[in-house]
Design a protein around this motif. Structure first.
Motif, PDB file in Angstrom:
ATOM      1  N   GLN A 125     -11.400  -5.378   7.869  1.00 16.64           N
ATOM      2  CA  GLN A 125     -10.453  -6.186   7.107  1.00 16.64           C
ATOM      3  C   GLN A 125      -9.084  -5.520   7.059  1.00 16.64           C
ATOM      4  O   GLN A 125      -8.039  -6.166   7.225  1.00 16.64           O
ATOM      5  N   GLN A 126      -9.068  -4.190   6.844  1.00 15.68           N
ATOM      6  CA  GLN A 126      -7.798  -3.477   6.815  1.00 15.68           C
ATOM      7  C   GLN A 126      -7.101  -3.560   8.173  1.00 15.68           C
ATOM      8  O   GLN A 126      -5.883  -3.750   8.240  1.00 15.68           O
ATOM      9  N   ALA A 127      -7.889  -3.409   9.229  1.00 14.33           N
ATOM     10  CA  ALA A 127      -7.309  -3.473  10.568  1.00 14.33           C
ATOM     11  C   ALA A 127      -6.683  -4.842  10.815  1.00 14.33           C
ATOM     12  O   ALA A 127      -5.596  -4.952  11.402  1.00 14.33           O
ATOM     13  N   GLN A 128      -7.349  -5.885  10.351  1.00 19.44           N
ATOM     14  CA  GLN A 128      -6.822  -7.235  10.520  1.00 19.44           C
ATOM     15  C   GLN A 128      -5.547  -7.425   9.701  1.00 19.44           C
ATOM     16  O   GLN A 128      -4.569  -8.018  10.176  1.00 19.44           O
ATOM     17  N   ILE A 169       0.835  -1.193   0.000  1.00 19.35           N
ATOM     18  CA  ILE A 169       0.000   0.000   0.000  1.00 19.35           C
ATOM     19  C   ILE A 169       0.870   1.243   0.000  1.00 19.35           C
ATOM     20  O   ILE A 169       1.827   1.337   0.754  1.00 19.35           O
ATOM     21  N   ASP A 170       0.566   2.181  -0.864  1.00 16.94           N
ATOM     22  CA  ASP A 170       1.261   3.467  -0.841  1.00 16.94           C
ATOM     23  C   ASP A 170       0.783   4.226   0.384  1.00 16.94           C
ATOM     24  O   ASP A 170      -0.412   4.503   0.514  1.00 16.94           O
ATOM     25  N   PRO A 171       1.685   4.590   1.327  1.00 17.87           N
ATOM     26  CA  PRO A 171       1.261   5.296   2.540  1.00 17.87           C
ATOM     27  C   PRO A 171       0.452   6.549   2.262  1.00 17.87           C
ATOM     28  O   PRO A 171      -0.398   6.939   3.046  1.00 17.87           O
ATOM     29  N   ALA A 172       0.690   7.190   1.124  1.00 14.61           N
ATOM     30  CA  ALA A 172      -0.031   8.419   0.796  1.00 14.61           C
ATOM     31  C   ALA A 172      -1.514   8.167   0.587  1.00 14.61           C
ATOM     32  O   ALA A 172      -2.334   9.080   0.689  1.00 14.61           O
ATOM     33  N   TYR A 173      -1.876   6.911   0.303  1.00 10.57           N
ATOM     34  CA  TYR A 173      -3.271   6.588   0.043  1.00 10.57           C
ATOM     35  C   TYR A 173      -3.922   5.873   1.214  1.00 10.57           C
ATOM     36  O   TYR A 173      -5.060   5.442   1.122  1.00 10.57           O
ATOM     37  N   PHE A 174      -3.196   5.752   2.316  1.00 15.57           N
ATOM     38  CA  PHE A 174      -3.731   5.033   3.472  1.00 15.57           C
ATOM     39  C   PHE A 174      -4.365   6.023   4.438  1.00 15.57           C
ATOM     40  O   PHE A 174      -3.704   6.931   4.933  1.00 15.57           O
ATOM     41  N   ASP A 175      -5.658   5.867   4.679  1.00 15.95           N
ATOM     42  CA  ASP A 175      -6.387   6.764   5.569  1.00 15.95           C
ATOM     43  C   ASP A 175      -6.675   6.046   6.880  1.00 15.95           C
ATOM     44  O   ASP A 175      -7.549   5.191   6.940  1.00 15.95           O
ATOM     45  N   PRO A 176      -5.931   6.394   7.962  1.00 12.09           N
ATOM     46  CA  PRO A 176      -6.135   5.685   9.222  1.00 12.09           C
ATOM     47  C   PRO A 176      -7.513   5.891   9.819  1.00 12.09           C
ATOM     48  O   PRO A 176      -7.964   5.089  10.626  1.00 12.09           O
ATOM     49  N   LEU A 177      -8.187   6.975   9.424  1.00 10.44           N
ATOM     50  CA  LEU A 177      -9.515   7.236   9.974  1.00 10.44           C
ATOM     51  C   LEU A 177     -10.604   6.471   9.224  1.00 10.44           C
ATOM     52  O   LEU A 177     -11.745   6.435   9.657  1.00 10.44           O
ATOM     53  N   GLY A 178     -10.220   5.877   8.092  1.00  5.03           N
ATOM     54  CA  GLY A 178     -11.204   5.139   7.310  1.00  5.03           C
ATOM     55  C   GLY A 178     -10.931   3.650   7.296  1.00  5.03           C
ATOM     56  O   GLY A 178     -11.258   2.960   6.340  1.00  5.03           O
ATOM     57  N   VAL A 179     -10.297   3.144   8.341  1.00  8.10           N
ATOM     58  CA  VAL A 179      -9.908   1.744   8.393  1.00  8.10           C
ATOM     59  C   VAL A 179     -11.134   0.840   8.519  1.00  8.10           C
ATOM     60  O   VAL A 179     -11.994   1.054   9.368  1.00  8.10           O
ATOM     61  N   THR A 180     -11.189  -0.162   7.670  1.00  4.40           N
ATOM     62  CA  THR A 180     -12.247  -1.173   7.747  1.00  4.40           C
ATOM     63  C   THR A 180     -11.763  -2.319   8.633  1.00  4.40           C
ATOM     64  O   THR A 180     -10.567  -2.466   8.882  1.00  4.40           O
TER      65      THR A 180
END
Length: 230
Positions: free
Chosen positions: A34-37, A21-32
């Motif tokens: 599945q993403q959290a897992q 994942i490109d860190p620039a496109y990772f939104d910690p406030l929008g974590v699903t």
């Protein structure tokens, strides 16, 4: 620290692709969920790798790094015009080849400050802190880590936290229990939070989650690294 369980016929969800994942496109406030897992799995693997790299360093290398870090801490506090006289500074009792700053902590009393160590009083709750000197009576705490055996709870003005890994935004990868983030969130006013670790432990991102709290500065043997200034 939580552990992922592997079903008999393999994982129930796809393998973690967080490293792609490109860190620039990772939104910690929008974590699903599945993403959290996926991030939890990635962190677990990255933690194992970083701990192995650190453990492979010689004792002399880690000792030299500790001396350099202590000097950088003094310089950082001086640059920020922080007079530590009367302040409480917390750090840690080193485990798992962590940087050992006990010699620096032991010298705080002569400078008018007091050292503190954290301990787990209640699992999954904020840490508490007790004063520490080389003469303090210690006992084995949670995970068999030595902690001050007695004394009143105190609050640190400055917290030094060991990092397993760290990124340029000041986020730290710890051991996975969430104790330090939980503690910072609970202390008012929030102390000056300084992450301490090795320069080789820098990673592109820890993929911060909503509960992660960034350090105000990361200090390694090469010097302080303020967030987003690389």
């Amino acid at each position: 620290m939580s552990h992922d369980e592997k079903p008999a016929d393999g994982y129930a969800s796809p393998p973690c692709l967080a490293h792609e994942i490109d860190p620039a496109y990772f939104d910690p406030l929008g974590v699903t969920p599945q993403q959290a897992q996926d991030v939890a799995r990635w962190r677990k693997a990255e933690r194992v790798r970083l701990l192995a790299e650190r453990a492979a360093l010689s004792v002399d290398t880690r000792k030299a790094a500790a001396i350099a870090i202590a000097e950088h801490l003094d310089s950082l506090l001086a640059q920020r015009s922080i007079d530590i006289n009367g302040l409480t500074i917390s750090a840690w009792w080193p485990i798992k080849a962590e940087i050992d700053l006990r010699f620096w902590l032991a010298g705080l009393a002569a400078r008018g400050a007091r050292a503190a160590l954290p301990l787990v009083e209640t699992k999954a709750a904020p840490l508490i802190f007790r004063e520490w000197t080389p003469d303090t009576r210690m006992e084995r705490g949670i995970w068999n880590i030595p902690v001050p055996a007695e004394g009143p709870d105190i609050l640190p003005d400055i917290t030094l936290s060991p990092v397993v890994g760290w990124d340029r935004n000041g986020y730290r990868l710890g051991y996975g229990g969430g104790y330090f983030d939980r503690t910072l969130a609970a202390i008012t006013p929030r102390p000056l939070a300084i992450g301490v670790g090795l320069n080789i432990a820098q990673i592109a991102t820890i993929f911060p989650q909503p509960h992660d709290i960034a350090m105000q500065t990361i200090v390694t043997e090469t010097g302080p690294r303020d967030p987003k200034q690389d």
